[in-house]
Scaffold this motif. Structure first.
Motif, mmCIF file in Angstrom:
data_model
loop_
_atom_site.group_PDB
_atom_site.id
_atom_site.type_symbol
_atom_site.label_atom_id
_atom_site.label_comp_id
_atom_site.label_asym_id
_atom_site.label_seq_id
_atom_site.Cartn_x
_atom_site.Cartn_y
_atom_site.Cartn_z
ATOM 1 N N MET A 146 6.245 29.724 -4.071
ATOM 2 C CA MET A 146 6.281 30.304 -2.708
ATOM 3 C C MET A 146 5.078 29.722 -2.197
ATOM 4 O O MET A 146 3.844 30.131 -2.449
ATOM 5 N N HIS A 147 5.276 28.625 -1.338
ATOM 6 C CA HIS A 147 3.997 27.788 -0.934
ATOM 7 C C HIS A 147 3.084 28.691 0.235
ATOM 8 O O HIS A 147 3.644 29.102 1.027
ATOM 9 N N HIS A 148 1.953 28.637 -0.382
ATOM 10 C CA HIS A 148 0.902 29.505 0.490
ATOM 11 C C HIS A 148 0.611 28.563 1.648
ATOM 12 O O HIS A 148 0.032 27.425 1.540
ATOM 13 N N THR A 149 0.593 28.969 2.934
ATOM 14 C CA THR A 149 0.364 28.238 4.035
ATOM 15 C C THR A 149 -1.018 28.323 4.698
ATOM 16 O O THR A 149 -1.161 28.106 5.905
ATOM 17 N N ALA A 150 -2.039 29.046 3.988
ATOM 18 C CA ALA A 150 -3.119 29.057 4.640
ATOM 19 C C ALA A 150 -3.794 27.543 4.969
ATOM 20 O O ALA A 150 -3.530 26.758 4.223
ATOM 21 N N ARG A 151 -4.749 27.327 5.939
ATOM 22 C CA ARG A 151 -5.317 26.141 6.019
ATOM 23 C C ARG A 151 -6.261 25.883 4.880
ATOM 24 O O ARG A 151 -7.052 26.469 4.508
ATOM 25 N N GLU B 267 -9.454 27.888 3.275
ATOM 26 C CA GLU B 267 -9.447 27.956 1.813
ATOM 27 C C GLU B 267 -9.705 26.531 1.445
ATOM 28 O O GLU B 267 -9.141 25.568 1.578
ATOM 29 N N ILE B 268 -10.714 26.558 0.197
ATOM 30 C CA ILE B 268 -11.640 25.209 -0.033
ATOM 31 C C ILE B 268 -11.169 24.990 -1.449
ATOM 32 O O ILE B 268 -11.491 25.943 -2.411
ATOM 33 N N ILE B 269 -10.795 23.819 -1.899
ATOM 34 C CA ILE B 269 -10.577 23.253 -3.353
ATOM 35 C C ILE B 269 -11.491 22.307 -3.566
ATOM 36 O O ILE B 269 -11.633 21.353 -2.749
ATOM 37 N N HIS C 173 -0.917 20.084 0.812
ATOM 38 C CA HIS C 173 -0.886 20.037 2.340
ATOM 39 C C HIS C 173 -2.217 20.526 3.248
ATOM 40 O O HIS C 173 -2.548 21.066 4.243
ATOM 41 N N ALA C 174 -3.333 19.862 2.600
ATOM 42 C CA ALA C 174 -4.542 20.107 3.191
ATOM 43 C C ALA C 174 -4.798 19.485 4.751
ATOM 44 O O ALA C 174 -4.284 18.397 4.965
ATOM 45 N N GLU C 175 -5.668 20.215 5.322
ATOM 46 C CA GLU C 175 -5.587 19.604 6.688
ATOM 47 C C GLU C 175 -6.733 18.371 6.810
ATOM 48 O O GLU C 175 -6.655 17.532 7.393
ATOM 49 N N SER C 176 -7.569 18.291 5.557
ATOM 50 C CA SER C 176 -8.599 17.343 5.655
ATOM 51 C C SER C 176 -9.139 17.314 4.262
ATOM 52 O O SER C 176 -9.036 18.267 3.590
ATOM 53 N N LEU C 177 -9.407 15.891 4.016
ATOM 54 C CA LEU C 177 -10.158 15.577 2.758
ATOM 55 C C LEU C 177 -11.669 15.316 2.882
ATOM 56 O O LEU C 177 -11.861 14.361 3.763
ATOM 57 N N GLY D 113 -0.445 10.548 4.376
ATOM 58 C CA GLY D 113 -0.027 12.172 5.374
ATOM 59 C C GLY D 113 -0.950 12.989 5.379
ATOM 60 O O GLY D 113 -1.005 14.214 6.055
ATOM 61 N N ILE D 114 -2.335 12.904 4.808
ATOM 62 C CA ILE D 114 -3.218 13.791 5.152
ATOM 63 C C ILE D 114 -3.857 13.534 6.479
ATOM 64 O O ILE D 114 -4.137 12.230 6.969
ATOM 65 N N PRO D 115 -3.901 14.626 7.673
ATOM 66 C CA PRO D 115 -4.312 14.588 8.762
ATOM 67 C C PRO D 115 -5.566 13.623 9.229
ATOM 68 O O PRO D 115 -5.825 12.846 10.218
#
Length: 255
Positions: free
Chosen positions: A7-12, A43-45, A180-184, A235-237
């Motif tokens: 279940m893909h978690h959709t948080a930023r 949320e940060i990895i 699907h990270a917003e930024s790297l 595909g990373i924004p």
């Protein structure tokens, strides 16, 4: 690359790749700005390599190291040292610093719940160097949803259970795409791209091509910006090349 079914978690999400001198110790500005991003709802990895520590460990064993196309050729003897250094020393040191700063964190590597299922990049050329084919996003989603920062060492696992050395930027971009990270954020020793003594706040792909052609971007910054552009095209924004205060250049696609 495929993601595990979940279940893909959709948080930023933001992925932060630590490199350079940041691996030897994080400063107060890093923790302050990191917490600010968390307070904004991200949320940060974290992912990391360990070049300096690996170099010291190889020198201690009198093992010579060299690179091809920016990748460390890794023999069977070397992969054991790379694995033990990243997982046994660099990773827990980073986790300890984060926890001490009040940022709950947990250390991971490619073996944990098959986090980074990998395959040989080209064993004849690079030896035990891998590329990521599948990311266990469910594990990362579970941790980040619980407010825990995953700190991922760049060691992959083959289907046969062999450890593989994977380039830090490669792991970071692979995880960023999978979640699907917003930024790297590529954290390095400089505050982004510097052109004629001026650090650039933003840049687009065509800027970078022109700066390389004119010699304004050179040396070790070339593979970093080329890697950033490859991430955008995948595909990373946005990709940011930043210093250890998380300030630097944001690279975006045209338009």
């Amino acid at each position: 690359m495929t993601m595990s079914k979940s279940m893909h978690h959709t948080a930023r999400k933001i992925v932060v790749k630590l490199g350079g001198s940041t691996l030897e110790g994080l400063n107060e500005a890093f923790f302050r700005n990191f917490k600010a991003l968390q307070n904004e709802g991200y949320e940060i990895i974290i992912t990391h390599g360990g070049g300096p520590a690996i170099n010291r460990a190889l020198e201690k064993e009198n093992i010579e190291s060299y690179t091809i196309n920016g990748l460390r050729v890794t023999s069977e003897e070397m992969i054991d040292i790379v694995q033990s250094t990243l997982i046994g020393k660099v990773n827990p040191a980073l986790v300890q610093q984060l926890n001490a700063a009040g940022i709950p964190a947990i250390g991971l590597n490619g073996f944990d719940a098959a986090l980074l299922e990998s395959t040989y990049l080209d064993q004849d050329v690079y030896g035990f160097v891998g590329e990521v084919v599948r990311v266990n996003t469910q594990l990362l989603d579970t941790l980040t949803a619980a407010g825990i920062v995953p700190v991922v060492a760049c060691i992959g696992m083959s289907k046969e259970g062999q450890a593989l050395n994977i380039n830090g930027d490669t792991v970071a971009s692979g995880i960023a795409l999978a979640v699907h990270a917003e930024s790297l954020l590529l954290v390095t020793d400089v505050a982004g791209i510097r052109i004629k003594d001026d650090y650039q706040v933003t840049a687009v792909e065509t800027d970078i091509a022109g700066w390389i052609e004119k010699g304004h971007i050179y040396g070790g910054m070339i593979p970093k910006v080329q890697g950033a552009v490859a991430c955008l095209q995948a595909g990373i924004p946005a990709v940011q090349i930043v210093n250890d205060a998380l300030q630097g250049t944001t690279i975006k696609k045209e338009g």
